[in-house]
Design a protein around this motif. Structure first.
Motif, PDB file in Angstrom:
ATOM      1  N   ILE A   1      43.709  49.597  42.744  1.00 34.95           N
ATOM      2  CA  ILE A   1      43.241  49.403  41.411  1.00 34.95           C
ATOM      3  C   ILE A   1      43.656  50.500  40.563  1.00 34.95           C
ATOM      4  N   ALA A   2      44.111  51.691  40.866  1.00 30.70           N
ATOM      5  CA  ALA A   2      44.880  52.606  40.015  1.00 30.70           C
ATOM      6  C   ALA A   2      46.200  52.362  40.017  1.00 30.70           C
ATOM      7  N   GLU A   3      46.722  51.904  40.860  1.00 33.32           N
ATOM      8  CA  GLU A   3      48.285  51.816  40.717  1.00 33.32           C
ATOM      9  C   GLU A   3      48.623  50.528  39.857  1.00 33.32           C
TER      10      GLU A   3
ATOM     11  N   LEU B   1      38.957  41.021  40.826  1.00 34.45           N
ATOM     12  CA  LEU B   1      39.419  42.256  40.021  1.00 34.45           C
ATOM     13  C   LEU B   1      41.026  42.199  40.202  1.00 34.45           C
ATOM     14  N   VAL B   2      41.597  41.430  40.663  1.00 34.97           N
ATOM     15  CA  VAL B   2      43.203  41.626  40.607  1.00 34.97           C
ATOM     16  C   VAL B   2      43.320  39.894  40.806  1.00 34.97           C
ATOM     17  N   ARG B   3      44.874  39.733  40.358  1.00 36.74           N
ATOM     18  CA  ARG B   3      45.232  38.273  40.280  1.00 36.74           C
ATOM     19  C   ARG B   3      46.794  38.308  40.980  1.00 36.74           C
TER      20      ARG B   3
ATOM     21  N   TYR C   1      51.178  41.030  41.659  1.00 39.22           N
ATOM     22  CA  TYR C   1      49.816  41.512  41.382  1.00 39.22           C
ATOM     23  C   TYR C   1      49.645  41.899  40.181  1.00 39.22           C
ATOM     24  N   GLU C   2      48.508  41.581  39.542  1.00 40.45           N
ATOM     25  CA  GLU C   2      48.074  42.295  38.367  1.00 40.45           C
ATOM     26  C   GLU C   2      46.673  42.771  38.325  1.00 40.45           C
ATOM     27  N   LEU C   3      46.232  43.759  37.567  1.00 42.35           N
ATOM     28  CA  LEU C   3      44.887  44.039  37.411  1.00 42.35           C
ATOM     29  C   LEU C   3      44.127  43.084  36.500  1.00 42.35           C
TER      30      LEU C   3
END
Length: 88
Positions: free
Chosen positions: A14-16, A50-52, A67-69
């Motif tokens: 998530i942080a990345e 939370l991500v896609r 991937y993206e948040l």
């Protein structure tokens, strides 16, 4: 959602991803995780919305997974913990 964020490696993911959208191979390099392990964590984060992940074709026709948040707002309180345990 609590189970998804309740793991140190997933918090690192998530942080990345907070830095922006990234190709899965680059994300694996940054986090120093194997791609199979990273895909397992991404799958859990994706299931919690939370991500896609999105497949794109490169110029040479190769499938590339990015991937993206996703925007989220997590509120942790006693009721949320009790509800999460009841679902488990």
């Amino acid at each position: 959602m609590l189970a998804a964020v309740g793991h140190a490696q997933r918090l690192r993911v998530i942080a990345e991803l907070a830095r922006g959208r990234v190709h899965v191979s680059e994300l694996a390099r940054r986090l120093e995780l194997s791609r199979p392990l990273l895909y397992m964590h991404l799958g859990r984060l994706e299931a919690a919305n939370l991500v896609r992940g999105e497949l794109e074709l490169s110029e040479d026709g190769k499938a590339m997974k990015y991937y993206e948040l996703m925007p989220f707002d997590l509120h942790l309180n006693t009721e949320a913990i009790v509800a999460a345990l009841a679902e488990d």
